[in-house]
Design an enzyme around this catalytic site. Structure first.
Site, PDB file in Angstrom:
ATOM      1  CB  CYS A 189      -0.904  -0.016   1.236  1.00 25.52           C
ATOM      2  SG  CYS A 189      -1.828   1.505   1.447  1.00 25.52           S
ATOM      3  CB  CYS A 242      -0.331   2.337   4.142  1.00 31.19           C
ATOM      4  SG  CYS A 242      -1.858   1.717   3.493  1.00 31.19           S
ATOM      5  CG  ASP A 243       3.417   0.975   4.380  1.00 35.33           C
ATOM      6  OD1 ASP A 243       3.016   1.445   5.462  1.00 35.33           O
ATOM      7  OD2 ASP A 243       3.206  -0.179   4.015  1.00 35.33           O
TER       8      ASP A 243
END
Ligand code: NAP
Length: 296
Positions: free
Chosen positions: A132, A135-136
């Site tokens: 993701c 997200c990261d």
């Protein structure tokens, strides 16, 4: 107490099913696990949901949720551990709240990321490997990353990461993209470096230091030094608990008719979890609306 409908999953399909059910006077419960809002909350920009030129996924999902709450949809944060779908009265068994009954069940659990299946992949999650970018991505600011895949997700993520990272490579197993033409065209102007006709054979280092890729046309292998790998090679449906209970296709997606009905009366599938040709927010919403319209 017996609900008119229990909806499993709170992505666009589930939330829209909730809106339509409760607006239609039904008593509806949405059970959501750890994926409140569904996969779209991780999408930084949506530009193909009619009526919104640009909207981020989180805002769109929260708007849908407020709308569902406004009409009286109930929400429960819990995990379903068993589906009891036979008989007129259906139920789901949950981890924290026991068995909950309903006349109808709408299954909207969506999908999860497909893994590459490489030996040390699991060990490297959080140590260079991610599924993701929104997200990261931040953890790789000004670093080098590789995105793997050729679909809408891979291209969107590669272009998103290009805004954060120093260098972005896109490794894809074919020469052509599965992604939409508009994204493929944008990618060519984005500065993302393409490594086509190539598959990832090895993940090196712990944390990740490089990947070994093989060109499937020439047979040559090479190493690409990278700080991160974002795997975006598609999704698999969350239907493990439904195996042997309702009809699934060979890839595990729920088979429905055009009214979202499964082979069991009173059980419906909606959104990305069902066999269909176009998985988008707008088609997930449409599925949810149609399913709720069918319940007695
Ligand atoms: P997808 O469309 O299924 O694409 C998966 C990609 O990964 C394909 O390019 C595929 O290669 C490749 N792939 C599959 N298995 C692989 C493996 N084992 N090793 C290497 N590569 C592999 O998945 P997605 O991109 O996650 O999209 C899922 C759905 O969400 C789609 O319906 C998509 O349209 C939708 N979506 C839409 C948007 C948007 O509209 N903005 C954004 C994100 C997602 P091949 O091409 O060779 O098959």
């Amino acid at each position: 107490m017996t609900y008119d409908v229990i909806i499993i999953g709170s992505g666009p399909a589930g939330l829209t099913a909730g809106i339509y059910a409760t607006r239609g006077g039904k008593k509806a419960l949405i059970i959501e696990g750890g994926n409140r809002g569904g996969a779209i909350i991780l999408t930084d920009i949506i530009e193909n949901y009619s009526g919104f030129k640009h909207i981020d996924g989180f805002t769109l999902a929260e708007n849908m949720r407020e709308q569902a709450e406004l009409f009286g949809t109930e929400f429960l944060s819990d995990t379903v551990t068993e589906y009891r779908l036979d008989g007129v009265k259906k139920s789901v068994v949950t981890e924290l709240n026991g068995e909950i009954f309903a006349k109808n069940i709408i299954l909207c659990m969506g999908t999860e990321s497909r893994r590459l299946g490489l030996a040390n992949e699991d060990k490297l999650i959080g140590r260079g490997v991610s599924y993701c970018a929104t997200c990261d991505g931040f953890f790789f600011k000004n670093k080098t990353v590789v995105v793997n895949g050729g679909g809408d997700t891979a291209l969107t993520e590669a272009m998103y990461l290009k805004k954060i990272c120093k260098e972005v490579y896109l490794v894809h197993r074919r020469h052509g993209f599965k992604a939409s033409a508009v994204l493929a065209k944008r990618l060519l102007d984005s500065g993302v470096k393409l490594v086509l006709d190539s598959v990832i054979e090895k993940l090196n280092g712990e944390p990740l230091k490089s990947i070994t890729v093989k060109n499937v046309v020439s047979g040559e292998t090479k190493e690409i030094e990278t700080d991160g790998l974002f795997v975006a090679i598609g999704t698999i449906p969350r239907t493990e608990l439904l195996k042997g209970k309702i009809d699934l296709n060979e890839s595990g997606y729920i088979i429905t008719d055009e009214d979202m009905k499964t082979n069991i009366a009173g059980v419906f599938g909606a959104g990305d979890i069902r066999q269909k040709s176009l998985r988008q927010v707008i088609t997930a919403c449409a599925d949810g609306a149609i399913a709720s319209f069918q319940i007695d």
